[in-house]
Design an enzyme around this catalytic site. Structure first.
Site, PDB file in Angstrom:
ATOM      1  N   THR A 193      46.020  46.082  41.834  1.00  0.00           N
ATOM      2  CA  THR A 193      44.841  46.886  42.166  1.00  0.00           C
ATOM      3  C   THR A 193      45.263  47.951  43.146  1.00  0.00           C
ATOM      4  OG1 THR A 193      43.304  45.040  41.910  1.00  0.00           O
ATOM      5  CG2 THR A 193      42.614  46.788  43.420  1.00  0.00           C
ATOM      6  N   ARG A 221      34.760  38.838  32.572  1.00  0.00           N
ATOM      7  CA  ARG A 221      35.306  38.378  33.860  1.00  0.00           C
ATOM      8  C   ARG A 221      35.285  39.522  34.874  1.00  0.00           C
ATOM      9  NH1 ARG A 221      39.787  39.986  37.417  1.00  0.00           N
ATOM     10  NH2 ARG A 221      40.415  38.146  38.557  1.00  0.00           N
ATOM     11  N   VAL A 222      34.845  39.222  36.079  1.00  0.00           N
ATOM     12  CA  VAL A 222      34.866  40.205  37.166  1.00  0.00           C
ATOM     13  C   VAL A 222      35.749  39.640  38.276  1.00  0.00           C
ATOM     14  CG1 VAL A 222      33.467  41.299  38.963  1.00  0.00           C
ATOM     15  CG2 VAL A 222      32.617  41.180  36.606  1.00  0.00           C
ATOM     16  N   GLY A 223      36.630  40.471  38.803  1.00  0.00           N
ATOM     17  CA  GLY A 223      37.525  40.024  39.868  1.00  0.00           C
ATOM     18  C   GLY A 223      36.947  40.303  41.244  1.00  0.00           C
ATOM     19  N   ASP A 224      37.827  40.285  42.229  1.00  0.00           N
ATOM     20  CA  ASP A 224      37.408  40.487  43.617  1.00  0.00           C
ATOM     21  C   ASP A 224      37.177  41.956  43.964  1.00  0.00           C
ATOM     22  OD1 ASP A 224      40.280  40.725  43.175  1.00  0.00           O
ATOM     23  OD2 ASP A 224      40.415  41.137  45.320  1.00  0.00           O
ATOM     24  N   GLY A 245      45.986  40.903  43.929  1.00  0.00           N
ATOM     25  CA  GLY A 245      46.444  39.588  43.491  1.00  0.00           C
ATOM     26  C   GLY A 245      45.356  38.914  42.670  1.00  0.00           C
ATOM     27  N   GLY A 247      42.257  37.580  41.747  1.00  0.00           N
ATOM     28  CA  GLY A 247      41.003  37.808  42.457  1.00  0.00           C
ATOM     29  C   GLY A 247      40.173  36.578  42.701  1.00  0.00           C
TER      30      GLY A 247
HETATM   31  N1  ASP Z   1      42.583  41.523  42.281  1.00  0.00           N
HETATM   32  C1  ASP Z   1      42.613  41.998  40.912  1.00  0.00           C
HETATM   33  C2  ASP Z   1      41.692  41.149  40.078  1.00  0.00           C
HETATM   34  O1  ASP Z   1      41.656  39.963  40.252  1.00  0.00           O
HETATM   35  C3  ASP Z   1      43.989  42.014  40.329  1.00  0.00           C
HETATM   36  C4  ASP Z   1      45.113  42.383  41.271  1.00  0.00           C
HETATM   37  O2  ASP Z   1      44.890  43.074  42.242  1.00  0.00           O
HETATM   38  O3  ASP Z   1      46.243  41.961  41.072  1.00  0.00           O
HETATM   39  O4  ASP Z   1      41.037  41.681  39.221  1.00  0.00           O
END
Ligand code: ASP
Length: 338
Positions: A193, A221-224, A245, A247
């Site tokens: 990200t 799916r929704v991440g952080d 990383g 999320g």
């Molecule tokens: N944090 C992001 C997500 O989970 C992916 C990433 O930053 O590696 O969507």
């Protein structure tokens, strides 16, 4: 890990004067604000994003305008399989984008699972400024974007589509830790990200996140990254934090909020990132050995800190002194785990 090291080695040769220093704080904090501000970003592609943001900051622009500009650069100028228009799709072959933006005064906006709109961070800013809400998702976010004048366009690149077709042969969802970025078709990178934090010459903070999330994620799916408090949190009274990383770990720990709250209690940005990583490990000790989580933070006077679960996390720092610096974060686990 080996691939990442090689990549960084190559980058040192090719990317102008980019520097890499382990655990180095980025210059005297107070002078950063006095000399027009500072902007920091996750990963090596943060160098280019920072430079786009710096064009705003160095002209006396606000931290908010700067982070929007930096994130827009990552969304369209950079062709990377984890951010923006070149992102990898989900397991159904659909590219969905997540983004958020936050001002140090508490205003914030976000979009999640947005399809076919090329600047999610700007849509997030419109959500913040032109609606009574904080977050719009999916079709509603797209309708809002079009009503605001954004154009709907097919974003999935032929390269990303080919990578998805290849992935379907085994169809295994397997987040990878810091693999070498590969800008060729069939790329191997499967998540990252752009998380960006800025402080301007008036001492105001802002932050933004933009990502295509985890490659081959479940549709919906929704991440952080678009979740305020998980992937991004900014408070002018204290400082700002962002994450990259897997999320789900950030969401479980309200991690960016946690980092800022730890700074509020007196920790430096580095100590706060380290303590938040320790929290991730404590919560899921086994899982944390095989996935990456990285935090980046900046205090209200411009001091910068970072920490990660695994080696290989790099972050870019840009201010009046230097616009292309790249720093390596310390990590909990040694290279053996990666
Ligand atoms: N944090 C992001 C997500 O989970 C992916 C990433 O930053 O590696 O969507």
């Amino acid at each position: 890990m080996k691939g990442r090291r090689k990549f960084l080695g190559d980058m040192a040769l090719t990317a102008a004067a980019a520097s890499l220093a382990r655990g180095v704080m980025a210059g005297p904090a107070q002078s950063a604000v006095a000399s027009g501000g500072r902007v920091v970003s996750t990963w090596d592609f943060g160098v280019g994003a920072n430079q786009a943001a710096w064009r705003k900051l160095s002209a006396g622009g606000s931290a908010l305008d700067a982070v929007e500009q930096g994130a827009r650069w990552a969304e369209s100028e950079l062709c990377n399989p984890t951010v923006g228009r070149c992102g990898n799709p989900d397991r159904d072959g659909v590219l969905t984008l997540d983004a958020s933006i936050m001002d140090g005064d508490g205003r914030c906006g976000a979009v999640a699972a947005l399809e076919d709109i090329d600047h999610p961070v700007s849509v997030a800013r419109r959500v913040m400024e032109d609606t009574p809400h904080v977050m719009l998702v999916g079709e509603g976010a797209q309708q809002f974007a079009m009503a605001q004048g954004f154009h709907k366009q097919r974003l999935l690149t032929p390269e990303a589509e080919q990578a998805w077709q290849e992935w379907r042969e085994r169809a295994e969802y397997q987040p990878r830790i810091n693999v070498e970025r590969n800008l060729k078709p069939g790329n191997k990178e499967n998540h990252d990200t752009l998380g960006m934090l800025a402080i301007d010459g008036n001492g105001r903070l802002a932050g933004a996140c933009t990502t295509s999330g985890m490659a081959w994620k479940m549709h919906g799916r929704v991440g952080d990254s678009p979740l305020i408090g998980a992937g991004l949190y900014v408070d002018n009274e204290v400082g700002a934090a962002t994450a990259s990383g897997v999320g789900e770990e950030m969401i479980r720990n309200a991690a960016s909020f946690l980092v800022v709250e730890l700074m509020r209690q007196g920790m430096t940005p580095m100590q706060a990132c380290r303590a938040a990583i320790a929290r991730v490990v404590r919560k899921r000790p086994e899982a944390s050995k095989s996935l990456q989580v990285c935090f980046l933070a900046m205090s209200r006077d411009g001091e910068v800190g970072a920490f990660a679960l695994h080696p290989g996390f790099v972050y870019a720092v840009c201010d009046a002194g230097r616009q292309d610096a790249l720093h390596a974060s310390d990590a909990v686990y040694d290279g053996a785990a990666t």
